[in-house]
Design a protein around this motif. Structure first.
Motif, PDB file in Angstrom:
ATOM      1  N   ASP A 149       0.829  -1.208   0.000  1.00  0.00           N
ATOM      2  CA  ASP A 149       0.000   0.000   0.000  1.00  0.00           C
ATOM      3  C   ASP A 149       0.863   1.258   0.000  1.00  0.00           C
ATOM      4  N   MET A 150       2.006   1.206   0.681  1.00  0.00           N
ATOM      5  CA  MET A 150       2.836   2.401   0.851  1.00  0.00           C
ATOM      6  C   MET A 150       3.810   2.614  -0.305  1.00  0.00           C
ATOM      7  N   TYR A 151       4.457   1.539  -0.765  1.00  0.00           N
ATOM      8  CA  TYR A 151       5.564   1.681  -1.708  1.00  0.00           C
ATOM      9  C   TYR A 151       5.287   1.115  -3.095  1.00  0.00           C
ATOM     10  N   GLU A 164      -0.220   6.341  12.292  1.00  0.00           N
ATOM     11  CA  GLU A 164       0.119   5.608  11.076  1.00  0.00           C
ATOM     12  C   GLU A 164       0.423   4.151  11.415  1.00  0.00           C
ATOM     13  N   SER A 216      -6.712   2.611  -0.189  1.00  0.00           N
ATOM     14  CA  SER A 216      -5.441   2.753   0.523  1.00  0.00           C
ATOM     15  C   SER A 216      -5.178   1.620   1.497  1.00  0.00           C
ATOM     16  N   LYS A 271      -0.821   4.729  -3.948  1.00  0.00           N
ATOM     17  CA  LYS A 271       0.062   4.515  -2.812  1.00  0.00           C
ATOM     18  C   LYS A 271      -0.415   5.332  -1.628  1.00  0.00           C
ATOM     19  N   THR A 272      -0.105   4.843  -0.438  1.00  0.00           N
ATOM     20  CA  THR A 272      -0.474   5.518   0.799  1.00  0.00           C
ATOM     21  C   THR A 272       0.748   6.219   1.372  1.00  0.00           C
ATOM     22  N   ALA A 273       0.620   7.515   1.582  1.00  0.00           N
ATOM     23  CA  ALA A 273       1.740   8.259   2.156  1.00  0.00           C
ATOM     24  C   ALA A 273       1.890   7.924   3.635  1.00  0.00           C
ATOM     25  N   GLY A 274       3.087   8.155   4.171  1.00  0.00           N
ATOM     26  CA  GLY A 274       3.303   7.937   5.596  1.00  0.00           C
ATOM     27  C   GLY A 274       4.573   7.159   5.860  1.00  0.00           C
ATOM     28  N   ARG A 275       4.812   6.882   7.135  1.00  0.00           N
ATOM     29  CA  ARG A 275       5.985   6.133   7.552  1.00  0.00           C
ATOM     30  C   ARG A 275       5.597   4.711   7.928  1.00  0.00           C
TER      31      ARG A 275
END
Length: 466
Positions: free
Chosen positions: A66-68, A246, A384, A186-190
């Motif tokens: 989801d993120m990368y 997150e 997301s 993609k989902t932004a964040g850490r």
């Protein structure tokens, strides 16, 4: 963009490769102590390592996807499969094989990620059929892989199994890189490293207690310590995930009725599926002198294999049915078919064709049931969260299959008699296994009736048309 049919086929091949890893070692599992010059307790880790890696990495890989980018993580997982296969193939001892099998287990995350990719890139009208097709690979890969593995081990060195999986993984890697488009959603964040660590530690404790409990003793100190400790860690992990902004997994999304009930049904469906994987092959392979059918592993796998083919044949019909009446009915039909299958085995299990018919019904049940669950999930989560949510659903299925392997295995081992120096399960042991399969399917059926039918417009987003 590449042809959408080609995308579906490549992802399905990746799914077949993933599920094949779980039957890869079956033909030589009983011979591992001699092949690796190690104790049976040590060689059990060859199987346990794959189970643990699959359960831990799948939900984490979903979040990373989801993120990368989902395709990027799929490629990473396939690369780990190839690396693990080469390590195991080149290793002369047990340590390398265990490490290799753990890395092979990582590829399990390909299936839920592939399903999420389908939602992202396919036209809305094609998504349900594609998901049903991808879900079918969970059964087809194992069903086709078992006789292939049996033939290889009977005709060549066991290391060839790993060289074959390395070659297969390499081909799949190239196909995914060539055909599947890069992820745009993609989902932004850490990334939540603390959450990933907590989930890994908790799951390791619980799954070790489940998978090794029958060997260590269910009330032994290691089993209780790992089981209870794992549950405590998971509870603390859940509290932590609810407090941060997150999280690795959004437990509030996972707690939505449609998602939560689908995941609980997944545990029951996974149990019911694996109860058949444990019991039917043993029935077929018991020597005729001991009251069994006396089939070789290869011949037994050919009797079981049609269940996977049924899943594949039903997948287009599953997709159309889901679009017409909704995936909830698929889950109901799947659970009902499993009840009929095990009920049939309780009444008739004296001829090989009886086992074949039961496995065909198992194929119908798992084909419908496994197709329905990702559809239900993705109708209830935002884009997301599709990777993480499908990964979590795969984790719940793994909990069901792990529990079935331990419980049904314990039943067959405890209810056995020694004949000609070999412990053979009694007919009552198999009947108890079938009753457990019926019970799990009945639980899934009951849960299915309570899954909300309507899609909440605030919770779900339609697939992107292309």
């Amino acid at each position: 963009m590449p042809n959408q049919g080609a995308i579906v086929m490549v992802l399905a091949v990746a799914g077949l490769c993933s599920s094949f890893m779980f039957t890869l070692m079956v033909p030589i599992q009983s011979s591992l102590p001699e092949l690796l010059d190690a104790s049976r307790e040590d060689t059990a880790w060859v199987v346990t390592a794959t189970l643990l890696a699959a359960a831990i990495i799948t939900p984490i890989a979903g979040r990373l996807g989801d993120m990368y980018g989902k395709r990027r993580i799929v490629l990473v997982l396939i690369a780990l499969l190839v690396l693990g296969s080469v390590i195991a193939a080149a290793s002369p001892g047990i340590i390398g094989v265990i490490v290799g099998r753990a890395l092979q287990g990582a590829v399990t995350g390909v299936v839920p990620l592939g399903i999420s990719i389908m939602r992202d890139v396919l036209h809305e009208d094609r998504v349900d059929s594609a998901i049903a097709f991808m879900s079918a690979t969970l059964g087809v890969g194992g069903a086709l892989g078992l006789p292939i593995s049996a033939i290889i081990t009977q005709t060549s060195d066991w290391h060839v199994l790993f060289w074959m999986s390395a070659g297969l993984g390499t081909v799949v890697f190239v196909l995914v890189l060539w055909i599947v488009p890069p992820s745009v959603l993609k989902t932004a964040g850490r990334f939540d490293y603390v959450g990933a660590t907590g989930l890994a530690v908790g799951l390791t404790g619980v799954l070790l207690a489940i998978s090794r409990g029958s060997e260590w003793g269910w009330m032994s100190a290691p089993t209780l310590l790992l089981g209870i400790g794992g549950v405590v860690v998971l509870l603390l992990w859940g509290a932590y995930e609810l407090r941060i902004t997150e999280p690795l997994l959004d437990l509030r999304v996972a707690a939505r009725p449609a998602v939560l009930l689908t995941n609980l049904a997944s545990v029951a469906m996974g149990f019911s599926l694996f109860a058949s994987n444990v019991s039917y092959p043993q029935m077929l392979e018991i020597p005729t002198a001991a009251g069994g059918f006396g089939l070789s592993l290869l011949h037994a796998s050919l009797v079981v294999m049609p269940s996977g083919l049924v899943m594949m044949v039903l997948s287009p019909f599953s997709g159309r049915l889901a679009r017409t009446v909704g995936p909830q009915l698929l889950l109901v039909l799947g659970a009902a078919a499993l009840i009929v299958a095990y009920g049939f085995s309780l009444l008739l299990a004296t001829e090989v064709w009886h086992i074949l018919v039961a496995n065909l019904l198992i194929g119908v049940g798992i084909g419908f049931g496994y197709a329905s669950m990702p559809m239900l999930i993705m109708r209830s989560v935002p884009p997301s969260e599709t990777g993480a949510s499908n990964g979590l659903n795969a984790l719940f299925r793994s909990l069901g299959t792990s529990t079935a392997a331990a419980l049904v295995g314990a039943v067959l081992a405890s209810m056995s008699v020694v004949r000609d120096g070999v412990a053979v399960p009694t007919p009552a042991a198999f009947q108890t296994s079938f009753i457990l399969g019926i019970g799990a399917a009945a639980v899934a059926l009951l849960i299915a009736f309570f899954i909300p039918r309507r899609r909440d417009p605030h919770e779900a987003h339609p697939s992107l048309p292309h």
